[in-house]
Design an enzyme around this catalytic site. Structure first.
Site, PDB file in Angstrom:
ATOM      1  N   HIS A 184      39.091  40.177  42.447  1.00 35.31           N
ATOM      2  CA  HIS A 184      38.457  38.868  42.186  1.00 35.31           C
ATOM      3  C   HIS A 184      38.414  38.597  40.694  1.00 35.31           C
ATOM      4  O   HIS A 184      38.296  39.525  39.882  1.00 35.31           O
ATOM      5  CB  HIS A 184      37.037  38.830  42.783  1.00 35.31           C
ATOM      6  CG  HIS A 184      36.069  39.747  42.102  1.00 35.31           C
ATOM      7  ND1 HIS A 184      35.159  39.318  41.163  1.00 35.31           N
ATOM      8  CD2 HIS A 184      35.887  41.091  42.188  1.00 35.31           C
ATOM      9  CE1 HIS A 184      34.446  40.345  40.737  1.00 35.31           C
ATOM     10  NE2 HIS A 184      34.861  41.430  41.337  1.00 35.31           N
ATOM     11  N   ARG A 195      28.867  39.202  44.587  1.00 35.32           N
ATOM     12  CA  ARG A 195      29.277  37.818  44.890  1.00 35.32           C
ATOM     13  C   ARG A 195      30.494  37.754  45.804  1.00 35.32           C
ATOM     14  O   ARG A 195      30.886  36.682  46.255  1.00 35.32           O
ATOM     15  CB  ARG A 195      29.591  37.085  43.576  1.00 35.32           C
ATOM     16  CG  ARG A 195      28.418  37.034  42.627  1.00 35.32           C
ATOM     17  CD  ARG A 195      28.866  36.677  41.222  1.00 35.32           C
ATOM     18  NE  ARG A 195      29.706  37.722  40.624  1.00 35.32           N
ATOM     19  CZ  ARG A 195      30.234  37.651  39.403  1.00 35.32           C
ATOM     20  NH1 ARG A 195      30.024  36.587  38.655  1.00 35.32           N
ATOM     21  NH2 ARG A 195      30.964  38.635  38.931  1.00 35.32           N
ATOM     22  N   CYS A 219      36.096  44.746  45.910  1.00 35.06           N
ATOM     23  CA  CYS A 219      35.161  45.143  44.851  1.00 35.06           C
ATOM     24  C   CYS A 219      33.733  45.149  45.388  1.00 35.06           C
ATOM     25  O   CYS A 219      33.391  44.408  46.307  1.00 35.06           O
ATOM     26  CB  CYS A 219      35.264  44.178  43.674  1.00 35.06           C
ATOM     27  SG  CYS A 219      34.234  44.674  42.264  1.00 35.06           S
ATOM     28  N   ASP A 277      31.261  44.031  43.854  1.00 34.24           N
ATOM     29  CA  ASP A 277      30.566  42.866  43.286  1.00 34.24           C
ATOM     30  C   ASP A 277      29.764  42.113  44.355  1.00 34.24           C
ATOM     31  O   ASP A 277      30.289  41.773  45.415  1.00 34.24           O
ATOM     32  CB  ASP A 277      31.618  41.933  42.667  1.00 34.24           C
ATOM     33  CG  ASP A 277      30.981  40.868  41.789  1.00 34.24           C
ATOM     34  OD1 ASP A 277      30.164  40.083  42.314  1.00 34.24           O
ATOM     35  OD2 ASP A 277      31.291  40.822  40.592  1.00 34.24           O
ATOM     36  N   CYS A 292      35.889  39.930  37.381  1.00 28.39           N
ATOM     37  CA  CYS A 292      35.485  41.259  37.830  1.00 28.39           C
ATOM     38  C   CYS A 292      34.932  42.062  36.653  1.00 28.39           C
ATOM     39  O   CYS A 292      35.641  42.292  35.662  1.00 28.39           O
ATOM     40  CB  CYS A 292      36.690  41.980  38.447  1.00 28.39           C
ATOM     41  SG  CYS A 292      36.270  43.619  39.080  1.00 28.39           S
TER      42      CYS A 292
HETATM   43 CO    CO Z   1      34.642  43.284  40.620  1.00 26.54          CO
END
Ligand code: CO
Length: 208
Positions: free
Chosen positions: A97, A45, A41, A43, A100
């Site tokens: 994750h 993090r 992803c 993302d 998400c």
């Molecule tokens: Co995500």
């Protein structure tokens, strides 16, 4: 974080690398031989290399919202083709994750314009597992389960490709499904049944 700081950080990083090995960048410039393709992803993090403890040159990375592998996505398909056929990676990982945002958005009903068709791919995953998911009363648990199902379905999309089917036959390339737990930092192997999936989908998706 100011953009100027990034260039300061970069100068510092270059100096550190060269202090440890003055050939670091000239060696790096020669070639890449990653053994792993990581599909994760976007993302902020979920930092692919850092969470796996891998250095530059060790992993080929593809990231998008909710680690999706839509069958007609030219970008994802090109990454798989290049990583497997040219770079000869040995393993392909789809890493989702918990928490998400993409998966969460797909569980809600807001009209997000351009994002709708992308999220629809995740909603398709929900529909495929609707009965099981709807039985989970706790919303957070249902969310976590959908993240896991999404990883598994994206693994299936990877396995469906002719590139993977051939590479598995020729040199045993395998596909894995993992989930990163943002709340603990831990990586979990979903232990998808690669051979079982392959067997099951071959009847329909086999490319001779
Ligand atoms: Co995500």
């Amino acid at each position: 974080m100011r953009l100027k700081d990034i260039f300061d950080n970069n100068r510092h990083w270059v100096a550190e690398k060269l202090k440890a090995d003055d050939q670091y960048f000239s060696k790096m410039a020669r070639d890449q031989h990653p053994k792993l393709l990581y599909i994760g992803c976007s993302d902020s993090r979920v930092s692919a290399e850092e969470l796996m403890g891998m250095a530059p040159g060790e992993v080929f990375v593809h990231r998008n919202i909710a680690n999706m592998v839509p069958n007609t996505d030219l970008s994802a398909m090109s990454v798989i083709k290049y990583a497997v056929n040219i770079l000869k990676v040995q393993d392909v990982v789809v890493c989702g994750h918990y928490k998400c945002g993409g998966v969460k958005a797909a569980m809600e009903h807001a009209d997000l314009g351009l994002l709708n068709p992308w999220l629809r791919n995740i909603r398709d995953v929900y529909r495929m597992h609707q009965r099981e998911l709807n039985k989970i009363g706790d919303e957070e648990q249902r969310f976590r389960k959908l993240v896991e199902h999404n990883v598994q379905e994206q693994c299936i999309n990877v396995i469906k490709t002719a590139v993977i089917q051939r590479a598995w036959k020729e040199r045993g390339v395998r596909v894995h499904g993992w989930v990163f737990d943002i709340g603990t930092g831990k990586l979990k192997d979903l232990k998808i049944d690669f051979e079982g999936i392959l067997d099951q989908i071959m009847e329909i998706y086999r490319i001779d």
